[in-house]
Design a protein around this motif. Sequence first.
Motif, PDB file in Angstrom:
ATOM      1  N   LEU A 158     -15.853 -12.351 143.383  1.00 56.41           N
ATOM      2  CA  LEU A 158     -16.948 -11.566 143.962  1.00 56.41           C
ATOM      3  C   LEU A 158     -18.272 -11.870 143.276  1.00 56.41           C
ATOM      4  N   MET A 159     -18.222 -12.220 142.018  1.00 63.12           N
ATOM      5  CA  MET A 159     -19.439 -12.691 141.331  1.00 63.12           C
ATOM      6  C   MET A 159     -19.971 -13.931 142.049  1.00 63.12           C
ATOM      7  N   ASP A 160     -19.046 -14.809 142.418  1.00 60.60           N
ATOM      8  CA  ASP A 160     -19.428 -16.051 143.089  1.00 60.60           C
ATOM      9  C   ASP A 160     -20.067 -15.798 144.443  1.00 60.60           C
ATOM     10  N   LEU A 161     -19.737 -14.664 145.075  1.00 59.08           N
ATOM     11  CA  LEU A 161     -20.339 -14.296 146.369  1.00 59.08           C
ATOM     12  C   LEU A 161     -21.680 -13.580 146.195  1.00 59.08           C
ATOM     13  N   GLU A 162     -22.105 -13.412 144.955  1.00 61.72           N
ATOM     14  CA  GLU A 162     -23.383 -12.786 144.616  1.00 61.72           C
ATOM     15  C   GLU A 162     -23.484 -11.342 145.094  1.00 61.72           C
ATOM     16  N   VAL A 163     -22.405 -10.603 144.936  1.00 63.96           N
ATOM     17  CA  VAL A 163     -22.415  -9.187 145.290  1.00 63.96           C
ATOM     18  C   VAL A 163     -22.236  -8.304 144.060  1.00 63.96           C
ATOM     19  N   SER A 164     -22.494  -8.851 142.879  1.00 58.28           N
ATOM     20  CA  SER A 164     -22.279  -8.086 141.647  1.00 58.28           C
ATOM     21  C   SER A 164     -23.511  -7.270 141.277  1.00 58.28           C
ATOM     22  N   ASP A 165     -23.269  -6.160 140.616  1.00 54.74           N
ATOM     23  CA  ASP A 165     -24.309  -5.236 140.169  1.00 54.74           C
ATOM     24  C   ASP A 165     -24.837  -5.716 138.816  1.00 54.74           C
ATOM     25  N   LEU A 166     -25.764  -6.647 138.867  1.00 62.95           N
ATOM     26  CA  LEU A 166     -26.300  -7.235 137.639  1.00 62.95           C
ATOM     27  C   LEU A 166     -27.116  -6.242 136.818  1.00 62.95           C
TER      28      LEU A 166
END
Length: 181
Positions: free
Chosen positions: A68-76
């Motif tokens: 999911l990090m790779d899909l750029e949906v992470s709460d940075l």
Amino acid sequence: MAAICVFCASSRTLDQRWLDLAAETGAELARRGHTLVSGGGCVGMMGALADGARSAGGRTVGVIPQALMDLEVSDLASDELLVTDSMASRKTIMIEKSDAFLTLPGGLGTLDELFEVWTTATLAMHTKPMVLVDTDGFYRPLLDWLAAITDQAFLRPAGLELLMVSPTVPTALDALESRLP
């Protein structure tokens, strides 16, 4: 106070009322001094939840699989963002990092997380309180089914009683807080 894990939907196509419910949940957790543990996403209810907590000065911990990090949906913007190698390890870490669990409306992923936590509680692998928020009867069909399988002896009444049910977030948090050590 406590680290409270919230399970909820991460869909981008939800009605605004569900996003508002999640944002208010995050804010209420923060107002009560709790840390939010979530699935580490920045979209849907999950994103609104974390934003709501931070807007009220709360601390957020996100746990997200690399995929999911790779899909750029992470709460940075999380105060702490833990990246796992799988969905299974994500759930394990969320359980370990949390003192209690609150489930908002959601779909398959939300139910998967709820049932993992609930199953491990029925097996006495933890004694952390769990509450299901049944806003507007969202979970009524599931609760009816659970009652039916309890009547048929597929679920012990004691197992069913481990999951508290509340119609609102404030009463859900009151219930969780009453069972925290």
